[in-house]
Design an enzyme around this catalytic site. Structure first.
Site, PDB file in Angstrom:
ATOM      1  N   HIS A 176       0.853  -1.176   0.000  1.00  0.00           N
ATOM      2  CA  HIS A 176       0.000   0.000   0.000  1.00  0.00           C
ATOM      3  C   HIS A 176       0.896   1.234   0.000  1.00  0.00           C
ATOM      4  CE1 HIS A 176      -3.075  -2.849   1.907  1.00  0.00           C
ATOM      5  NE2 HIS A 176      -3.454  -2.606   0.664  1.00  0.00           N
ATOM      6  N   GLY A 177       0.586   2.156  -0.900  1.00  0.00           N
ATOM      7  CA  GLY A 177       1.475   3.293  -1.091  1.00  0.00           C
ATOM      8  C   GLY A 177       1.666   4.145   0.133  1.00  0.00           C
ATOM      9  N   ASP A 178       0.663   4.181   1.018  1.00  0.00           N
ATOM     10  CA  ASP A 178       0.755   5.021   2.215  1.00  0.00           C
ATOM     11  C   ASP A 178       1.251   4.247   3.423  1.00  0.00           C
ATOM     12  OD1 ASP A 178      -1.463   3.435   2.536  1.00  0.00           O
ATOM     13  OD2 ASP A 178      -2.841   5.053   3.076  1.00  0.00           O
ATOM     14  N   GLU A 179       1.928   3.140   3.196  1.00  0.00           N
ATOM     15  CA  GLU A 179       2.539   2.352   4.272  1.00  0.00           C
ATOM     16  C   GLU A 179       4.006   2.093   3.892  1.00  0.00           C
ATOM     17  OE1 GLU A 179       0.068  -1.080   4.825  1.00  0.00           O
ATOM     18  OE2 GLU A 179      -1.753   0.119   5.030  1.00  0.00           O
ATOM     19  N   ASN A 204      -3.698  -5.268  -2.658  1.00  0.00           N
ATOM     20  CA  ASN A 204      -3.933  -6.423  -1.796  1.00  0.00           C
ATOM     21  C   ASN A 204      -5.389  -6.878  -1.833  1.00  0.00           C
ATOM     22  OD1 ASN A 204      -2.707  -8.356  -0.122  1.00  0.00           O
ATOM     23  ND2 ASN A 204      -3.517  -7.383   1.721  1.00  0.00           N
ATOM     24  N   ARG A 205      -6.098  -6.474  -2.859  1.00  0.00           N
ATOM     25  CA  ARG A 205      -7.427  -7.007  -3.159  1.00  0.00           C
ATOM     26  C   ARG A 205      -7.513  -7.382  -4.642  1.00  0.00           C
ATOM     27  NH1 ARG A 205      -6.730  -5.665   1.352  1.00  0.00           N
ATOM     28  NH2 ARG A 205      -8.181  -4.741   2.860  1.00  0.00           N
ATOM     29  N   GLU A 220       2.111  -6.565  10.153  1.00  0.00           N
ATOM     30  CA  GLU A 220       1.818  -5.172  10.489  1.00  0.00           C
ATOM     31  C   GLU A 220       2.895  -4.727  11.466  1.00  0.00           C
ATOM     32  OE1 GLU A 220      -0.644  -3.538   9.151  1.00  0.00           O
ATOM     33  OE2 GLU A 220      -1.984  -5.083   8.360  1.00  0.00           O
TER      34      GLU A 220
END
Length: 396
Positions: A127-130, A188-189, A310
């Site tokens: 995810h780009g914001d992670e 991731n979907r 995570e």
């Protein structure tokens, strides 16, 4: 009649302990497109468990200060490869929507060569914001490079495993400071799902997803982990349920997955102390079900034991916290990789008549799942056994 002989090196030494992150589909019952109904599951279960979406763009832009840009990340990988060219190589598995190369660094005593050794992959920045994962993977590569032949754990990994690290699966999302890719699709979907007919049209898959799927066809990975942010927990399959309800839904290798997740959590600075997740681990469907995820697809289609990790409570923490997060996760990352050597079964299957590799499957009694070894092309057979002929099993 050719009789196969199974030559396995078995090492069941003591367990290696040390002191969401997690689009589209066809229309289904209920009037809503399947993707909309499944996305609503994310919102319902994800709301109380973690923050799926980051703050506004301008706040993200401020937080991005101190993180490597995509071009800086590429430069850092190439410089690191130059310093450690004897045990590393870099290669691209494809390009993003906007044309950014998806760079991978492999670390091994024989990088780029086929061996009957287990292969492990880390994937960051799904995810780009992670973005924490993309930074930590550079820290990991640098640490192994600098400690090879000095530290026993670094040496063990380099000499016995092919470690592949993709720091950023979603460079466009990172540049845009958002979760999805340049098409605003949650990667991731975007994988085929075992329960629902979604993402089955190859032409509709995102280029980043296609790159991962092609990569898995080329290399037989034994285990894997993707790095996310927004919570602190080691997540394992299954991620979804047949009825879309939130409950514990175990896969055939549930015991092994729980062991791997616990290994990471116990080796972490404080993940195992979680009050929300006992032991710092969770079954994905028990946390909140998702569909079209990469984790379950890895296991179902390629026998790759993938965890969704995570690794930071904040999705995009201040860059000043990166060194601390690296310290918290360092032993977890190293132990998870080294575990492939210290536990499990690794081997090759040969013909008793001519010594050539044979296609075969290995089944462990009591586990309703087979691990397959395929036969390589004739040219590879003549040159020797390749990693695609190898069988690697994780047992607990």
């Amino acid at each position: 009649m050719i009789l196969p002989l199974l030559f396995l090196s078995l090492n069941l030494s003591s367990l290696f302990h040390s002191s969401i992150a997690r689009g589209g589909g066809a229309a289904g019952a209920g009037g809503l497109p399947l993707s909309d109904r499944l996305d609503s599951v994310d919102r319902i279960y994800g709301h109380s468990a973690r923050r799926l979406y980051s703050e506004d763009y301008f706040q993200m832009e401020n937080l991005a200060q101190g993180y490597m840009s995509n071009s800086e990340l590429e430069k850092a990988m190439k410089e690191l490869n130059g310093r450690c060219s004897n045990i590393s190589r870099i290669y691209s598995i494809g390009k993003s929507v906007l044309g950014s190369p998806l760079w991978v660094m492999e670390i091994s005593d024989k990088p780029g060569q086929d061996e009957a050794e287990p292969a492990f992959k880390f994937i960051g920045n799904v995810h780009g914001d992670e973005p924490v994962g993309r930074e930590l993977l550079l820290h990991l590569a640098n640490w192994i490079c600098g400690n090879y032949m000095k530290d026993p754990l670094a040496t063990l990994i380099v000499d016995n495993i092919h470690l592949h690290m993709l720091p950023s699966m979603n460079p466009d999302g990172f540049a845009l400071r958002r979760r999805g890719n340049a098409n605003n699709i949650d990667l991731n979907r975007d994988f085929p799902d075992q329960f629902f007919p979604m993402n089955d049209d190859l032409d509709l898959r995102q280029p980043e997803t296609k790159a991962i799927m092609s990569w898995m066809e080329e290399i037989r990975f034994t285990a894997s982990a993707s790095l996310h942010g927004g919570a602190l927990v080691a997540n394992y399959p299954w991620d979804g349920t047949e009825d879309r309800k939130k409950n514990y839904y175990e896969c055939p290798d549930d015991e092994t997955f729980r062991y791997l997740a616990s290994l990471y959590s116990r080796s972490h600075h404080n993940m195992s102390l979680s009050k929300e997740f006992p032991g710092g681990i969770t079954n994905g469907a028990f946390w909140y079900p998702i569909y079209g995820g990469m984790q379950d697809w890895n296991y179902i289609h390629h026998g790759c034991f993938e965890l969704t990790l995570e690794i930071s409570d904040d999705k995009w923490p201040n860059a000043t916290e990166l060194s601390t997060l690296w310290g918290y996760n360092r032993m977890s990352m190293l132990n998870l990789v080294a575990n492939l050597v210290k536990t499990g079964i690794h081997g090759r299957i040969f013909s008793a008549d001519n010594g050539r590799p044979l296609p075969a499957s290995v089944v462990v009694r009591g586990i309703n799942y087979a691990v397959s070894g395929s036969m390589s092309s004739c040219s590879n057979i003549m040159e020797g056994v390749t990693s695609r002929d190898s069988v690697h099993l994780l047992l607990t």
